[in-house]
Design a protein around this motif. Structure first.
Motif, PDB file in Angstrom:
ATOM      1  N   GLY A  70     -27.521  -5.583  21.819  1.00 38.58           N
ATOM      2  CA  GLY A  70     -26.573  -5.286  22.754  1.00 38.58           C
ATOM      3  C   GLY A  70     -26.948  -4.853  24.008  1.00 38.58           C
ATOM      4  O   GLY A  70     -26.748  -5.377  25.245  1.00 38.58           O
ATOM      5  N   ALA A  71     -28.040  -4.003  23.961  1.00 36.88           N
ATOM      6  CA  ALA A  71     -28.854  -3.574  25.118  1.00 36.88           C
ATOM      7  C   ALA A  71     -29.522  -4.464  25.881  1.00 36.88           C
ATOM      8  O   ALA A  71     -29.511  -4.594  26.986  1.00 36.88           O
ATOM      9  CB  ALA A  71     -29.507  -2.349  24.732  1.00 36.88           C
ATOM     10  N   LEU A  72     -30.255  -5.227  25.197  1.00 43.27           N
ATOM     11  CA  LEU A  72     -31.051  -6.671  25.870  1.00 43.27           C
ATOM     12  C   LEU A  72     -30.056  -7.263  26.550  1.00 43.27           C
ATOM     13  O   LEU A  72     -30.163  -7.801  27.558  1.00 43.27           O
ATOM     14  CB  LEU A  72     -31.958  -7.284  24.658  1.00 43.27           C
ATOM     15  CG  LEU A  72     -33.139  -6.256  24.241  1.00 43.27           C
ATOM     16  CD1 LEU A  72     -33.628  -6.959  23.120  1.00 43.27           C
ATOM     17  CD2 LEU A  72     -34.009  -6.152  25.603  1.00 43.27           C
ATOM     18  N   LEU A  73     -29.009  -7.692  25.755  1.00 48.09           N
ATOM     19  CA  LEU A  73     -27.856  -8.637  26.364  1.00 48.09           C
ATOM     20  C   LEU A  73     -27.166  -7.858  27.633  1.00 48.09           C
ATOM     21  O   LEU A  73     -26.987  -8.743  28.584  1.00 48.09           O
ATOM     22  CB  LEU A  73     -26.819  -9.254  25.415  1.00 48.09           C
ATOM     23  CG  LEU A  73     -27.321 -10.243  24.288  1.00 48.09           C
ATOM     24  CD1 LEU A  73     -26.507 -10.398  23.241  1.00 48.09           C
ATOM     25  CD2 LEU A  73     -27.925 -11.453  25.011  1.00 48.09           C
ATOM     26  N   GLY A  74     -26.994  -6.504  27.501  1.00 53.29           N
ATOM     27  CA  GLY A  74     -26.719  -5.960  29.012  1.00 53.29           C
ATOM     28  C   GLY A  74     -27.440  -6.315  29.944  1.00 53.29           C
ATOM     29  O   GLY A  74     -26.898  -6.324  31.135  1.00 53.29           O
ATOM     30  N   ILE A  75     -28.832  -5.980  29.670  1.00 50.07           N
ATOM     31  CA  ILE A  75     -29.676  -6.191  30.655  1.00 50.07           C
ATOM     32  C   ILE A  75     -29.707  -7.613  31.383  1.00 50.07           C
ATOM     33  O   ILE A  75     -29.726  -8.106  32.351  1.00 50.07           O
ATOM     34  CB  ILE A  75     -31.174  -5.842  30.190  1.00 50.07           C
ATOM     35  CG1 ILE A  75     -31.186  -4.192  29.921  1.00 50.07           C
ATOM     36  CG2 ILE A  75     -32.055  -6.249  31.088  1.00 50.07           C
ATOM     37  CD1 ILE A  75     -32.598  -3.926  29.334  1.00 50.07           C
ATOM     38  N   ILE A  76     -29.697  -8.699  30.387  1.00 49.00           N
ATOM     39  CA  ILE A  76     -30.060 -10.177  30.611  1.00 49.00           C
ATOM     40  C   ILE A  76     -28.614 -10.416  31.233  1.00 49.00           C
ATOM     41  O   ILE A  76     -28.509 -11.203  32.420  1.00 49.00           O
ATOM     42  CB  ILE A  76     -30.102 -10.831  29.445  1.00 49.00           C
ATOM     43  CG1 ILE A  76     -31.619 -10.752  28.985  1.00 49.00           C
ATOM     44  CG2 ILE A  76     -30.116 -12.294  29.676  1.00 49.00           C
ATOM     45  CD1 ILE A  76     -31.801 -10.995  27.449  1.00 49.00           C
ATOM     46  N   ILE A  77     -27.385 -10.453  30.697  1.00 53.41           N
ATOM     47  CA  ILE A  77     -26.171 -10.932  31.241  1.00 53.41           C
ATOM     48  C   ILE A  77     -25.680 -10.002  32.399  1.00 53.41           C
ATOM     49  O   ILE A  77     -25.019 -10.741  33.260  1.00 53.41           O
ATOM     50  CB  ILE A  77     -25.177 -11.009  29.888  1.00 53.41           C
ATOM     51  CG1 ILE A  77     -25.795 -11.965  29.130  1.00 53.41           C
ATOM     52  CG2 ILE A  77     -23.964 -11.603  30.377  1.00 53.41           C
ATOM     53  CD1 ILE A  77     -24.945 -12.111  27.478  1.00 53.41           C
ATOM     54  N   TYR A  78     -25.678  -8.814  32.129  1.00 51.52           N
ATOM     55  CA  TYR A  78     -24.808  -7.969  33.005  1.00 51.52           C
ATOM     56  C   TYR A  78     -25.396  -7.295  34.010  1.00 51.52           C
ATOM     57  O   TYR A  78     -25.052  -6.550  34.862  1.00 51.52           O
ATOM     58  CB  TYR A  78     -23.931  -7.047  32.281  1.00 51.52           C
ATOM     59  CG  TYR A  78     -22.864  -7.710  31.520  1.00 51.52           C
ATOM     60  CD1 TYR A  78     -21.785  -8.577  31.999  1.00 51.52           C
ATOM     61  CD2 TYR A  78     -22.791  -7.762  30.086  1.00 51.52           C
ATOM     62  CE1 TYR A  78     -20.955  -9.189  31.365  1.00 51.52           C
ATOM     63  CE2 TYR A  78     -21.933  -8.342  29.436  1.00 51.52           C
ATOM     64  CZ  TYR A  78     -20.972  -9.139  29.805  1.00 51.52           C
ATOM     65  OH  TYR A  78     -20.067  -9.877  29.127  1.00 51.52           O
ATOM     66  N   TRP A  84     -38.239   1.357  32.687  1.00 45.04           N
ATOM     67  CA  TRP A  84     -39.304   1.538  31.484  1.00 45.04           C
ATOM     68  C   TRP A  84     -38.843   2.429  30.210  1.00 45.04           C
ATOM     69  O   TRP A  84     -38.910   2.070  29.097  1.00 45.04           O
ATOM     70  CB  TRP A  84     -40.339   1.556  31.973  1.00 45.04           C
ATOM     71  CG  TRP A  84     -40.637   3.234  32.456  1.00 45.04           C
ATOM     72  CD1 TRP A  84     -40.386   3.724  33.660  1.00 45.04           C
ATOM     73  CD2 TRP A  84     -41.113   4.199  31.494  1.00 45.04           C
ATOM     74  NE1 TRP A  84     -40.611   5.112  33.592  1.00 45.04           N
ATOM     75  CE2 TRP A  84     -41.270   5.363  32.414  1.00 45.04           C
ATOM     76  CE3 TRP A  84     -41.330   4.357  30.054  1.00 45.04           C
ATOM     77  CZ2 TRP A  84     -41.527   6.767  31.905  1.00 45.04           C
ATOM     78  CZ3 TRP A  84     -41.712   5.380  29.778  1.00 45.04           C
ATOM     79  CH2 TRP A  84     -41.811   6.531  30.478  1.00 45.04           C
ATOM     80  N   ARG A  85     -37.986   3.456  30.767  1.00 44.51           N
ATOM     81  CA  ARG A  85     -37.694   4.156  29.433  1.00 44.51           C
ATOM     82  C   ARG A  85     -36.576   3.768  28.590  1.00 44.51           C
ATOM     83  O   ARG A  85     -36.668   3.633  27.586  1.00 44.51           O
ATOM     84  CB  ARG A  85     -37.125   5.580  30.110  1.00 44.51           C
ATOM     85  CG  ARG A  85     -38.225   6.495  30.966  1.00 44.51           C
ATOM     86  CD  ARG A  85     -37.801   7.636  31.384  1.00 44.51           C
ATOM     87  NE  ARG A  85     -36.999   7.063  32.955  1.00 44.51           N
ATOM     88  CZ  ARG A  85     -36.665   7.773  33.829  1.00 44.51           C
ATOM     89  NH1 ARG A  85     -37.030   8.954  33.897  1.00 44.51           N
ATOM     90  NH2 ARG A  85     -36.033   7.214  34.860  1.00 44.51           N
ATOM     91  N   ARG A  86     -35.924   3.019  29.268  1.00 44.71           N
ATOM     92  CA  ARG A  86     -34.658   2.043  28.452  1.00 44.71           C
ATOM     93  C   ARG A  86     -35.619   1.118  27.572  1.00 44.71           C
ATOM     94  O   ARG A  86     -35.059   0.857  26.424  1.00 44.71           O
ATOM     95  CB  ARG A  86     -33.647   1.747  29.344  1.00 44.71           C
ATOM     96  CG  ARG A  86     -32.605   1.023  28.777  1.00 44.71           C
ATOM     97  CD  ARG A  86     -31.412   0.419  29.750  1.00 44.71           C
ATOM     98  NE  ARG A  86     -30.441  -0.392  28.892  1.00 44.71           N
ATOM     99  CZ  ARG A  86     -29.394  -0.448  29.397  1.00 44.71           C
ATOM    100  NH1 ARG A  86     -28.865   0.175  30.535  1.00 44.71           N
ATOM    101  NH2 ARG A  86     -28.257  -1.073  28.803  1.00 44.71           N
ATOM    102  N   ALA A  91     -37.603  -0.824  22.460  1.00 43.32           N
ATOM    103  CA  ALA A  91     -38.579  -0.946  21.460  1.00 43.32           C
ATOM    104  C   ALA A  91     -38.700  -0.093  20.318  1.00 43.32           C
ATOM    105  O   ALA A  91     -39.240  -0.551  19.115  1.00 43.32           O
ATOM    106  CB  ALA A  91     -40.071  -0.929  22.374  1.00 43.32           C
ATOM    107  N   LEU A  92     -38.444   1.168  20.549  1.00 43.34           N
ATOM    108  CA  LEU A  92     -38.388   2.154  19.554  1.00 43.34           C
ATOM    109  C   LEU A  92     -37.542   1.908  18.314  1.00 43.34           C
ATOM    110  O   LEU A  92     -37.714   1.806  16.915  1.00 43.34           O
ATOM    111  CB  LEU A  92     -38.121   3.337  20.071  1.00 43.34           C
ATOM    112  CG  LEU A  92     -39.453   4.482  20.437  1.00 43.34           C
ATOM    113  CD1 LEU A  92     -38.812   5.467  21.215  1.00 43.34           C
ATOM    114  CD2 LEU A  92     -40.285   4.765  19.643  1.00 43.34           C
TER     115      LEU A  92
END
Length: 104
Positions: A70-78, A84-86, A91-92
């Motif tokens: 969900g976080a990656l799709l938020g970055i990619i789509i929205y 870098w901290r996000r 990654a964690l």
């Protein structure tokens, strides 16, 4: 087969999270249908995986894939923050999810 089902459940969970935003932006039947489809498929795949895998491991991995996805799709789509901290936190989450698979 249970692990593949669990991965699919996590991916459907991430899709469901994206469709929540889509439903908030445009309240229509298509958005609602996609939301129900995403979360419904997610729960079905999770239930199938939990027939074989321990509940704690399955749930933790499912939520990890869903959260990171969900976080990656938020970055990619929205266009959400790519700080870098996000990315490190995502990654964690993925590292912990993989660790649970290796230990389990």
């Amino acid at each position: 087969m249970a692990w593949l089902s669990l991965i699919l459940a996590g991916l459907c969970e991430a899709f469901g999270v994206v469709t929540i935003n889509k439903l908030n932006n445009s309240r229509n039947w298509q958005s609602l249908f996609l939301l129900i489809l995403g979360f419904g498929a997610s729960f079905l795949f999770l239930a199938y995986a939990m027939k074989t895998l321990p509940m704690g491991t399955a749930y933790a991995i499912w939520t990890g894939i869903g959260s990171a996805g969900g976080a990656l799709l938020g970055i990619i789509i929205y266009g959400e923050s790519k700080d870098w901290r996000r990315i490190a936190c995502i990654a964690l989450i993925l590292g912990a999810t993989i660790g649970l698979k290796l230990v389990g």
